[in-house]
Write an enzyme that holds these catalytic residues in place. Structure first.
Site, PDB file in Angstrom:
ATOM      1  N   TRP A 102       0.995  -1.380  -0.121  1.00 44.86           N
ATOM      2  CA  TRP A 102      -0.116  -0.080  -0.049  1.00 44.86           C
ATOM      3  C   TRP A 102       0.935   1.322   0.074  1.00 44.86           C
ATOM      4  CZ3 TRP A 102      -4.388  -0.954  -1.810  1.00 44.86           C
ATOM      5  CH2 TRP A 102      -4.924  -2.233  -1.588  1.00 44.86           C
ATOM      6  N   ASP A 170      -1.565   6.819   6.213  1.00 48.25           N
ATOM      7  CA  ASP A 170      -2.765   5.783   5.861  1.00 48.25           C
ATOM      8  C   ASP A 170      -2.858   4.855   7.109  1.00 48.25           C
ATOM      9  OD1 ASP A 170      -4.245   3.784   4.830  1.00 48.25           O
ATOM     10  OD2 ASP A 170      -2.842   3.366   3.169  1.00 48.25           O
ATOM     11  N   LYS A 194     -11.800  -2.110   6.924  1.00 50.36           N
ATOM     12  CA  LYS A 194     -10.862  -2.807   7.823  1.00 50.36           C
ATOM     13  C   LYS A 194     -11.413  -2.929   9.239  1.00 50.36           C
ATOM     14  CE  LYS A 194      -8.342  -3.488   4.010  1.00 50.36           C
ATOM     15  NZ  LYS A 194      -7.493  -2.459   3.617  1.00 50.36           N
TER      16      LYS A 194
END
Ligand SMILES: *Cc1c(COP(=O)(O)O)cnc(C)c1O
Length: 355
Positions: A102, A170, A194
């Site tokens: 990511w 993030d 999540k």
């Protein structure tokens, strides 16, 4: 129907009571005899949902004055872009800590829209650790980090705050899992799916006074100022993901908030890592000091046991623990809503696998 222990990495487990309430609102929301899916986002009943969701984020994370809380669309992947357009000067530079897939996607966007410096990377060891002790050059506009690396099972334990550098994070896979100091950050963003709710909304927590300084022309939808001015209602917000996120945050608050969940998350992670470390048939893939409390990655030490182990965990109702293709083995995602009892079922299954 027998119980399923859902270790999915994302979208992932939600609290059962939250799911029940959420399903009721699809048919009859607030006793309006209307579905939440068919009312105006400007109706007083939905505006109250948005206000409550924002207030819960502020309360749970102790968001200081001067920060805005937004519920937007586009996923954390659009956050990669928003980071650059809202914080990187026209001819500026973004610093990135490269700790996984990511992070890499985030920095690829900076390659397209500006220039960047990778301050440190753990790619040399398939991202199994968090680089430390790096320095950030003076000429960068911000440092971007990924606090939890969902795929590789590592987590930043000591946030690398740097003097005179804006920090952007993030936090898609560990937001609301542990105490954070919001004032350390210029911006935090996280996809809901999540640890906060279903897919479809992305949370932004942004320090207002830092916006509007890049000299860039920013497309309206990607300009955070647009959404701050309109209270996340510039266009139709993702009403249902915001509602389910609100229910999840209410559940978190009612049980004792971040302090409560952080302690439980530690107990849950310890239970599973202790088994991985004491059972000779298993091995963790991440450096011990950087192990994630959200995504536990491990492999079998004897691959010939794979078929047996796979049938054993399927038998007891475990779901979603196959590892990501980049790591292999297994990944148990143990987000906030995962009860410790389900982790015990996994641990018991691991104990039953014998040499
Ligand atoms: C899942 C994930 C993303 C991607 O989020 P989308 O909402 O699908 O764009 C980004 N960063 C991290 C750390 C993730 O875990």
């Amino acid at each position: 129907m027998s119980k399923i222990h859902n270790f999915s990495a994302g979208p992932s487990i939600l609290n059962q009571d939250v799911l029940k309430k959420a399903s009721e609102a699809v048919v009859n929301f607030n006793n309006l005899n209307l579905s939440i899916l068919e009312i105006s986002h400007r109706s007083k009943d939905f505006v109250a949902v948005m206000d409550n969701a924002v207030a819960l984020v502020k309360e749970l994370l102790e968001v200081p004055q001067g920060y805005s809380v937004l519920f937007l669309q586009g996923g954390a992947s659009t956050g990669f872009l928003k980071t650059i357009l809202n914080f990187m000067k026209e001819n500026g530079n973004g610093a990135y800590l490269n700790t996984g897939a990511w992070s890499k996607k985030a920095l690829k966007e900076a390659e397209k829209l500006g220039s960047l410096t990778v301050v440190a990377s753990s790619e040399d060891k398939n991202f199994n650790y968090i680089p430390k002790g790096f320095s950030v050059p003076d000429n960068t506009d911000y440092l971007h980090i990924t606090t939890n690396n969902t795929i590789f099972g590592t987590q930043i334990k000591n946030i690398p705050t740097q003097e005179n550098t804006l920090l952007i994070a993030d936090m898609s896979s560990d937001i609301f899992s542990r105490k954070i100091n919001v004032s350390d950050y210029a911006m935090i963003y996280a996809g809901a799916q999540k640890n906060m709710g279903p897919a479809g909304t992305t949370l932004y927590i942004v320090k207002d006074e830092l916006l509007g300084n890049t000299g860039r022309t920013i497309p309206t939808m990607l300009d955070l100022t647009t959404h701050i001015t309109k209270g996340s209602m510039f266009n139709t917000p993702p009403v249902y993901p915001i509602y389910v996120s609100m229910l999840t945050l209410e559940w978190l608050k009612a049980n004792g908030g971040i302090e409560w969940i952080e302690k439980i998350n530690q107990e849950k992670a310890d239970l599973l890592y202790n088994e991985i470390d004491s059972n000779p048939l298993f091995e963790g893939t991440a450096a011990k000091e950087d192990r994630s409390n959200m995504n536990v990655t491990f492999v079998l030490t004897d691959e010939s046991k794979k078929a047996v182990f796979d049938s054993m965990w399927k038998e007891v109702g475990i779901s979603g623990i196959n590892g990501h293709r980049d790591v292999g083995g297994y990944r148990a995602s143990i987000y906030n809503a995962m009860p410790i009892e389900s982790i015990q079922v996994l641990v018991d299954t691991m104990k039953k696998l014998i040499n």
